[in-house]
Design a protein around this motif. Sequence first.
Motif, PDB file in Angstrom:
ATOM      1  N   ILE A 109       0.853  -1.184   0.000  1.00 20.21           N
ATOM      2  CA  ILE A 109       0.000   0.000   0.000  1.00 20.21           C
ATOM      3  C   ILE A 109       0.889   1.234   0.000  1.00 20.21           C
ATOM      4  N   SER A 110       0.796   2.018  -1.055  1.00 19.57           N
ATOM      5  CA  SER A 110       1.596   3.234  -1.179  1.00 19.57           C
ATOM      6  C   SER A 110       0.791   4.418  -0.650  1.00 19.57           C
ATOM      7  N   CYS A 111       1.205   4.928   0.504  1.00 18.09           N
ATOM      8  CA  CYS A 111       0.475   5.999   1.188  1.00 18.09           C
ATOM      9  C   CYS A 111       1.157   7.337   0.915  1.00 18.09           C
ATOM     10  N   GLY A 112       0.739   8.007  -0.125  1.00 21.52           N
ATOM     11  CA  GLY A 112       1.324   9.284  -0.487  1.00 21.52           C
ATOM     12  C   GLY A 112       0.281  10.377  -0.507  1.00 21.52           C
ATOM     13  N   THR A 113       0.314  11.232  -1.517  1.00 22.21           N
ATOM     14  CA  THR A 113      -0.700  12.272  -1.662  1.00 22.21           C
ATOM     15  C   THR A 113      -2.069  11.626  -1.804  1.00 22.21           C
ATOM     16  N   GLY A 114      -2.118  10.521  -2.551  1.00 19.74           N
ATOM     17  CA  GLY A 114      -3.269   9.635  -2.606  1.00 19.74           C
ATOM     18  C   GLY A 114      -2.797   8.259  -2.175  1.00 19.74           C
ATOM     19  N   THR A 115      -3.619   7.248  -2.333  1.00 15.86           N
ATOM     20  CA  THR A 115      -3.259   5.904  -1.882  1.00 15.86           C
ATOM     21  C   THR A 115      -3.437   4.902  -3.014  1.00 15.86           C
ATOM     22  N   ALA A 116      -2.381   4.140  -3.295  1.00 12.96           N
ATOM     23  CA  ALA A 116      -2.422   3.114  -4.336  1.00 12.96           C
ATOM     24  C   ALA A 116      -2.138   1.756  -3.726  1.00 12.96           C
ATOM     25  N   CYS A 117      -2.788   0.726  -4.272  1.00 13.03           N
ATOM     26  CA  CYS A 117      -2.623  -0.634  -3.766  1.00 13.03           C
ATOM     27  C   CYS A 117      -2.151  -1.544  -4.893  1.00 13.03           C
ATOM     28  N   ALA A 118      -1.182  -2.395  -4.600  1.00 16.21           N
ATOM     29  CA  ALA A 118      -0.646  -3.295  -5.616  1.00 16.21           C
ATOM     30  C   ALA A 118      -0.261  -4.623  -4.983  1.00 16.21           C
ATOM     31  N   PHE A 119      -0.178  -5.632  -5.836  1.00 15.64           N
ATOM     32  CA  PHE A 119       0.226  -6.966  -5.378  1.00 15.64           C
ATOM     33  C   PHE A 119       1.499  -7.360  -6.099  1.00 15.64           C
ATOM     34  N   ALA A 120       2.549  -7.635  -5.322  1.00 21.47           N
ATOM     35  CA  ALA A 120       3.838  -8.046  -5.871  1.00 21.47           C
ATOM     36  C   ALA A 120       3.980  -9.545  -5.704  1.00 21.47           C
ATOM     37  N   ASP A 121       4.166 -10.242  -6.817  1.00 20.46           N
ATOM     38  CA  ASP A 121       4.236 -11.700  -6.756  1.00 20.46           C
ATOM     39  C   ASP A 121       5.112 -12.224  -7.883  1.00 20.46           C
ATOM     40  N   LYS A 122       6.249 -12.828  -7.543  1.00 18.19           N
ATOM     41  CA  LYS A 122       7.142 -13.471  -8.499  1.00 18.19           C
ATOM     42  C   LYS A 122       7.568 -12.532  -9.632  1.00 18.19           C
TER      43      LYS A 122
END
Length: 270
Positions: free
Chosen positions: A96-109
């Motif tokens: 979860i990237s908590c910056g000016t806004g919030t972005a969510c990503a899944f890191a896998d392999k």
Amino acid sequence: MFLAIDRGLSNVDFFLKDNNEEKFWVEDNAKFVNEHDLFRYIDSLTSSLPISKVGLSGGKSKTILSDNSIWQYISEIDAFCIGAKKIYGFERGLVISCGTGTACAFADKGINSHLGGIANGGGFIHAFHKHFLNYSNIKKIHQLAANGNASNVDLLISEAVGNLGDLDPKLTAVNFGKLKDSNSYLDSDVSQAVMKMVGESIGTVAALYAHILGVTDVYLTGRTAQYPSVRNGIDSILATAKLSSVFIKESAKANVIGVMESLENYESNN
């Protein structure tokens, strides 16, 4: 010598690395009125230093890419996922990237997938304090929130319905719910409530994605995750969902660290 740059909406992070020597610095994005200003600043660095590769990410980085072969664009999703993996040492996880806004990503392999996000984040916190509480300095905003008590303006579950299943009765039922019938409040209480609301929003979306993906740890990056009242809001939601938030101070630099990792990986593979 490599130069990594992450252009956020509020700040621009720079990371210069030459063998084992590293230098981080931050510039206010307001310093760069347009893309040409940032381009000229970067050009001055590459002209005065033996920089062999420049990596850019965030914001409108693509719009200032030079035809010069030393410039390379890194997607923001890849940047904060790669940075988080470098910092935390995991192989598969929800970031979860908590910056000016919030972005969510899944890191896998080695694959970084953008899941979505929310508009709440540091940008809302700064704007609210500036226009409604007349605070614009981030240190003073932190001090204001630290001296407040959000429960003086928020309506808690225990106050609204008593018990609600297994939920912690101290969780918020209605943000600013007590102000509906009152005109009396302290700025410090409102400040902490705003911070807490942003954290709860981030925690809620993180918990939903974590359950969908079947993971128990949520890896936080970005400066907004450093705000104590925001973290309290995030942690309160994740704890209720039986999830854990993972955060260390260095992860505020995750994006620019991810850009640097991408540059180094590209160099070693070519």
